[in-house]
Scaffold this motif. Structure first.
Motif, PDB file in Angstrom:
ATOM      1  N   LEU A 365      35.305  33.756  50.883  1.00 48.13           N
ATOM      2  CA  LEU A 365      36.283  34.619  51.581  1.00 48.13           C
ATOM      3  C   LEU A 365      35.926  36.344  51.260  1.00 48.13           C
ATOM      4  CD1 LEU A 365      39.040  34.580  53.291  1.00 48.13           C
ATOM      5  CD2 LEU A 365      40.063  35.535  51.187  1.00 48.13           C
ATOM      6  N   ARG A 366      35.811  36.921  52.381  1.00 51.72           N
ATOM      7  CA  ARG A 366      35.023  38.462  52.081  1.00 51.72           C
ATOM      8  C   ARG A 366      36.027  39.324  52.997  1.00 51.72           C
ATOM      9  NH1 ARG A 366      31.052  35.387  50.469  1.00 51.72           N
ATOM     10  NH2 ARG A 366      29.724  36.400  49.129  1.00 51.72           N
ATOM     11  N   LEU A 367      36.326  40.535  52.577  1.00 54.61           N
ATOM     12  CA  LEU A 367      36.898  41.475  53.336  1.00 54.61           C
ATOM     13  C   LEU A 367      36.189  42.534  53.813  1.00 54.61           C
ATOM     14  CD1 LEU A 367      39.816  42.829  54.426  1.00 54.61           C
ATOM     15  CD2 LEU A 367      39.935  43.531  51.923  1.00 54.61           C
ATOM     16  N   LEU A 368      35.905  43.231  55.045  1.00 54.05           N
ATOM     17  CA  LEU A 368      35.151  44.303  55.302  1.00 54.05           C
ATOM     18  C   LEU A 368      36.131  45.310  55.846  1.00 54.05           C
ATOM     19  CD1 LEU A 368      32.477  45.811  56.262  1.00 54.05           C
ATOM     20  CD2 LEU A 368      32.688  44.501  58.415  1.00 54.05           C
ATOM     21  N   VAL A 369      36.116  46.753  55.263  1.00 51.28           N
ATOM     22  CA  VAL A 369      36.953  47.572  55.711  1.00 51.28           C
ATOM     23  C   VAL A 369      36.081  48.632  56.031  1.00 51.28           C
ATOM     24  CG1 VAL A 369      39.058  49.395  55.209  1.00 51.28           C
ATOM     25  CG2 VAL A 369      38.682  46.756  54.178  1.00 51.28           C
ATOM     26  N   ASP A 370      36.207  49.044  57.384  1.00 46.69           N
ATOM     27  CA  ASP A 370      35.616  50.507  57.729  1.00 46.69           C
ATOM     28  C   ASP A 370      36.822  51.631  57.790  1.00 46.69           C
ATOM     29  OD1 ASP A 370      34.471  52.524  59.133  1.00 46.69           O
ATOM     30  OD2 ASP A 370      33.220  51.150  60.212  1.00 46.69           O
ATOM     31  N   ILE A 377      39.283  46.351  60.335  1.00 41.14           N
ATOM     32  CA  ILE A 377      39.348  45.300  59.241  1.00 41.14           C
ATOM     33  C   ILE A 377      38.998  43.901  59.415  1.00 41.14           C
ATOM     34  CG2 ILE A 377      41.143  44.369  57.402  1.00 41.14           C
ATOM     35  CD1 ILE A 377      42.882  46.590  58.070  1.00 41.14           C
ATOM     36  N   ILE A 378      38.134  43.378  58.786  1.00 42.51           N
ATOM     37  CA  ILE A 378      37.487  41.830  58.805  1.00 42.51           C
ATOM     38  C   ILE A 378      37.767  41.023  57.731  1.00 42.51           C
ATOM     39  CG2 ILE A 378      35.862  40.406  59.560  1.00 42.51           C
ATOM     40  CD1 ILE A 378      36.021  42.204  61.763  1.00 42.51           C
ATOM     41  N   LEU A 379      38.476  39.958  57.781  1.00 41.42           N
ATOM     42  CA  LEU A 379      38.736  38.989  56.851  1.00 41.42           C
ATOM     43  C   LEU A 379      38.591  37.923  57.262  1.00 41.42           C
ATOM     44  CD1 LEU A 379      40.265  38.833  53.871  1.00 41.42           C
ATOM     45  CD2 LEU A 379      42.370  38.339  54.860  1.00 41.42           C
ATOM     46  N   GLY A 380      37.523  37.075  56.391  1.00 41.01           N
ATOM     47  CA  GLY A 380      37.575  35.782  56.700  1.00 41.01           C
ATOM     48  C   GLY A 380      36.045  35.020  56.170  1.00 41.01           C
ATOM     49  N   SER A 381      35.574  33.830  56.484  1.00 44.12           N
ATOM     50  CA  SER A 381      34.591  33.210  55.977  1.00 44.12           C
ATOM     51  C   SER A 381      34.144  32.475  57.216  1.00 44.12           C
ATOM     52  CB  SER A 381      35.096  32.208  54.753  1.00 44.12           C
ATOM     53  OG  SER A 381      35.898  31.280  55.149  1.00 44.12           O
ATOM     54  N   GLU A 537      35.948  36.988  47.283  1.00 41.14           N
ATOM     55  CA  GLU A 537      34.715  36.932  46.666  1.00 41.14           C
ATOM     56  C   GLU A 537      34.135  38.443  46.560  1.00 41.14           C
ATOM     57  OE1 GLU A 537      31.553  34.268  47.021  1.00 41.14           O
ATOM     58  OE2 GLU A 537      33.454  32.553  46.865  1.00 41.14           O
ATOM     59  N   GLU A 538      34.375  39.190  47.606  1.00 41.89           N
ATOM     60  CA  GLU A 538      33.804  40.524  47.804  1.00 41.89           C
ATOM     61  C   GLU A 538      34.694  41.348  48.745  1.00 41.89           C
ATOM     62  OE1 GLU A 538      29.204  40.486  47.097  1.00 41.89           O
ATOM     63  OE2 GLU A 538      29.823  39.589  48.648  1.00 41.89           O
ATOM     64  N   ILE A 539      34.663  42.702  48.518  1.00 35.55           N
ATOM     65  CA  ILE A 539      35.172  43.532  49.577  1.00 35.55           C
ATOM     66  C   ILE A 539      34.026  44.559  49.833  1.00 35.55           C
ATOM     67  CG2 ILE A 539      36.892  45.329  49.699  1.00 35.55           C
ATOM     68  CD1 ILE A 539      38.637  44.005  47.840  1.00 35.55           C
ATOM     69  N   TYR A 540      33.973  44.827  51.045  1.00 37.25           N
ATOM     70  CA  TYR A 540      32.926  45.708  51.554  1.00 37.25           C
ATOM     71  C   TYR A 540      33.457  46.798  52.157  1.00 37.25           C
ATOM     72  CZ  TYR A 540      29.812  41.833  51.747  1.00 37.25           C
ATOM     73  OH  TYR A 540      29.174  40.408  51.458  1.00 37.25           O
ATOM     74  N   LEU A 559      44.137  50.850  48.245  1.00 35.74           N
ATOM     75  CA  LEU A 559      43.626  50.747  49.390  1.00 35.74           C
ATOM     76  C   LEU A 559      43.375  49.426  49.826  1.00 35.74           C
ATOM     77  CD1 LEU A 559      42.675  52.473  52.108  1.00 35.74           C
ATOM     78  CD2 LEU A 559      40.499  52.594  50.968  1.00 35.74           C
ATOM     79  N   VAL A 560      42.570  48.777  48.760  1.00 37.46           N
ATOM     80  CA  VAL A 560      42.258  47.501  48.757  1.00 37.46           C
ATOM     81  C   VAL A 560      43.017  46.568  48.023  1.00 37.46           C
ATOM     82  CG1 VAL A 560      39.772  48.265  49.641  1.00 37.46           C
ATOM     83  CG2 VAL A 560      40.447  48.010  47.291  1.00 37.46           C
ATOM     84  N   PRO A 561      42.959  45.428  48.194  1.00 37.59           N
ATOM     85  CA  PRO A 561      43.563  44.330  47.199  1.00 37.59           C
ATOM     86  C   PRO A 561      43.081  44.353  45.796  1.00 37.59           C
ATOM     87  CG  PRO A 561      43.035  43.164  49.304  1.00 37.59           C
ATOM     88  CD  PRO A 561      42.251  44.441  49.358  1.00 37.59           C
ATOM     89  N   ALA A 562      44.061  43.767  44.749  1.00 37.53           N
ATOM     90  CA  ALA A 562      43.647  43.999  43.567  1.00 37.53           C
ATOM     91  C   ALA A 562      42.627  42.859  43.158  1.00 37.53           C
ATOM     92  CB  ALA A 562      45.016  43.432  42.696  1.00 37.53           C
TER      93      ALA A 562
END
Ligand code: FES
Length: 631
Positions: A365-370, A377-381, A537-540, A559-562
């Protein structure tokens, strides 16, 4: 916004690739070739899935696909009976198990995006041809002679008027030794001699503020030159809503904005071509990423319906147009390819970002935040991916912040606090004149870490600060003339404006609202997927602003999860990187084309759970939870 057809709304089939043992679910009607591409499994090909090279063979073990004409050209009846098919022509309607032969040799590839191995197969092919001269015994037309020669090389082409006009003189003057320029299935030019080493393309990321271009050598995928300029539309307003309003309120406004962006692209091109010592006619393809408003304005499409509920773009599919129609200074027949959009506010820039990060292909699972005025915001796998846009407002760009400014010379971009006082990093290493977004995040996070801000965002009073923090910091906490608390970042003698630069209590509130919108949007998506921060797993952090954010500051302000800070990565201009990948690889471009169908769009406006999440995340996370010390 009406729901975008997503995985929930379409029938899907399961494909099992052997011996790699890779499973995927794709919409019925997808080709086996694309299904493999979307999970990063390479199937042999030189035509990029056009059905002409005959290399993309697979053998069906369970399930059926129709036998196509292309199959009949390549396979014997026994082969077809045994289940052999060209995967790029094989449309799946039922669950399939199929065997993918191992690749013969390693395909030419490069590491791009974020650790992604991208196989180079541009849509542009230069094919040197030594043609038999025309003779009485061989009266084929010029085009037929070229077409047949290309056919034996595995290219089935059609030709437009421009190249037909070139043919007679070029073939004869070059003594029948020429190079055919094939883009997709289109023969776009015939050049004298062997020019196969000179093949270039350009990728653009059109931001509302900045336009970035990359000149790429398509023979090896390497960047030749990079250039960025301010978007020439800037004088018509800072954000997309202002630009849309301009087209609505002014006759000729749309044309004005289209002309401006074309002007900006041509300015970038002029710089790229000069630096790379490349002629405009040697650039055979252009790929563009950008938000929906920017691509509408580029194409001269009326963006009005994007600006008002229910937020409808004119079109959101992958689209291409000849460069000459737009007036771009590259080869006039070069296709300009606009990547597709997911929604009116989750545009081709995010599709390119997803492509660059490969979120929808990875198991974890990854999160992308522009991060920007509109936080994307994109969240997924690979199992399921969601996208949304959160209305963060302009605080991250320095607007509505007392001493805020854009990231330009004189902007404070990094702030560190210690018992000895304040350390600032200023763009251009000049005396500071304001605070840009990354500096704003830093100062708020640092104030929180040293104890000058409580969890609700309240700044200590000067008296409380004197009792609780080091004198060098406490003396900077003041009460302004209007009774508003503030922290002095630079005294008048240190600042380039001659006045003190401050962060006020109101500024802290503005930042809380902006981050609340993004963090609230993230919370909605996490709830929708039923996941927690521990699953990430990662936040971009992406985009022209996101790349400069200190991951620690993003974490401290919530701003992003813990997640542990080392899992938060600034990924730079992911949109530009995605556009480059789509330029050098036709396979990856077809993945980009499919992304809007693979990603589900979640509309936040009107959702009660978004409002609840927004209120919940306004406060800063408790410091104890962070397990962090001031840097
Ligand atoms: S025939 Fe070339 S990829 Fe299928």
């Amino acid at each position: 916004m009406p729901p975008i057809p997503g995985p929930e709304n379409q029938s899907k089939v399961t494909i099992h690739f052997q011996p790699q043992d890779r499973l995927t679910r794709v919409p019925a009607g997808s080709s086996l070739f694309n299904a493999a591409n979307w999970i990063g499994l390479a199937i042999d090909s030189t035509c990029g899935g056009m059905g002409t090279c005959g290399k993309c063979r697979v053998r069906l073990q369970v399930g059926e696909t129709s036998i196509t004409q292309a199959d009949r050209k390549v396979f014997s009846n026994e082969d077809l009976e045994a289940g052999w098919r060209l995967s790029c022509r094989a449309e799946v309607q039922t669950d399939i198990v199929c065997e993918v032969p191992r690749l013969m040799g390693n395909p030419k590839a490069a590491i791009m995006g974020f650790g992604r191995h991208v196989i180079l197969n541009p849509n542009v092919h230069k094919v040197p041809l030594k043609l038999e001269p025309a003779a009485l015994e061989d009266q084929r037309s010029d085009f037929e002679r070229v077409r047949a020669a290309l056919d034996t090389e595995g290219f089935e082409v059609v030709a437009g008027l421009a190249v037909r006009r070139q043919l007679p003189k070029t073939l004869r003057n070059a003594d029948w030794n020429v190079t055919a320029v094939v883009v997709g299935q289109q023969l776009i030019a015939i050049e004298p001699g062997d020019t196969s080493e000179r093949t270039f393309g350009v990728s653009f990321d059109i931001g509302t503020t900045t336009v970035v271009g990359l000149l790429i050598n398509l023979a090896n995928g390497a960047p030749v030159a990079a250039k960025s300029v301010l978007n020439g539309q800037a004088s018509f307003g800072a954000d997309v809503i202002a630009r849309i309003s301009h087209t609505m309120m002014n006759e000729g406004g749309l044309k004005q904005l289209t002309d401006r962006i074309i002007g900006s692209l041509n300015e970038v091109l002029a710089g790229l071509l000069a630096e790379g010592q490349v002629a405009a006619e040697e650039v055979y393809e252009v790929v563009v990423a950008g938000n929906a408003t920017m691509t509408h304005l580029l194409l001269g499409l009326d963006p009005e319906a994007i600006g008002v509920e229910p937020f409808i773009p004119v079109a959101d599919d992958l689209f291409q147009v000849r460069a000459a129609e737009l007036g771009l200074t590259v080869h006039p027949e070069a296709p300009v390819v606009i990547l597709p959009h997911i929604g009116a506010y989750v545009g081709a820039d995010l599709v390119a970002g997803i492509l660059a990060t490969g979120i929808q292909q990875k198991p974890g699972l990854r999160l992308l935040v522009d991060v920007g005025t509109n936080g994307e915001i994109i969240l997924g796998s690979q199992a399921r991916t969601l996208a949304t846009a959160a209305p963060a407002g302009p605080a991250f760009e320095g607007a509505r912040i007392q001493d805020g400014m854009r990231a330009a010379t004189g902007a404070i971009e990094v702030v560190k606090l210690s018992d000895a006082g304040v350390t600032l990093q200023v763009i251009g290493e000049v005396p500071p004149i304001g605070l840009c977004g990354s500096g704003l995040l830093d100062i708020v996070a640092q104030l929180r870490l040293v104890g000058l801000l409580d969890a609700s965002g309240q700044m200590l009073t000067p008296a409380a600060a004197a009792a609780q923090v080091a004198p060098a910091l406490a003396q900077r906490v003041i009460l302004g003339a209007d009774g508003v608390k503030a922290f002095i970042l630079a005294y008048p003698h240190e600042s380039g404006t001659g006045k003190a630069l401050q962060l006020t209590q109101r500024d802290v509130r503005e930042l809380q609202f902006a981050k609340g919108a993004i963090a609230g949007g993230i919370a909605v998506l996490m709830n929708e997927l039923g996941v927690t921060a521990d699953d990430l797993e990662e936040i971009y952090l992406a985009g022209s602003f996101g790349s400069y954010i200190n991951p620690l500051s993003a974490r401290v302000i919530g701003l992003v999860p813990a997640v542990p800070v080392e899992r938060i990565k600034a990924v730079g201009n992911s949109a530009g990187e995605g556009a480059r990948i789509a330029l050098v690889s036709f396979r990856e471009r077809s993945t980009a084309q499919a992304i809007p169908q693979l990603v589900e769009y979640v509309e936040l406006s009107g959702r009660a759970d978004f409002n609840d999440a927004f209120i919940e995340v306004l406060a800063f996370p408790p410091l104890a939870e962070l397990a962090l010390q001031p840097a």
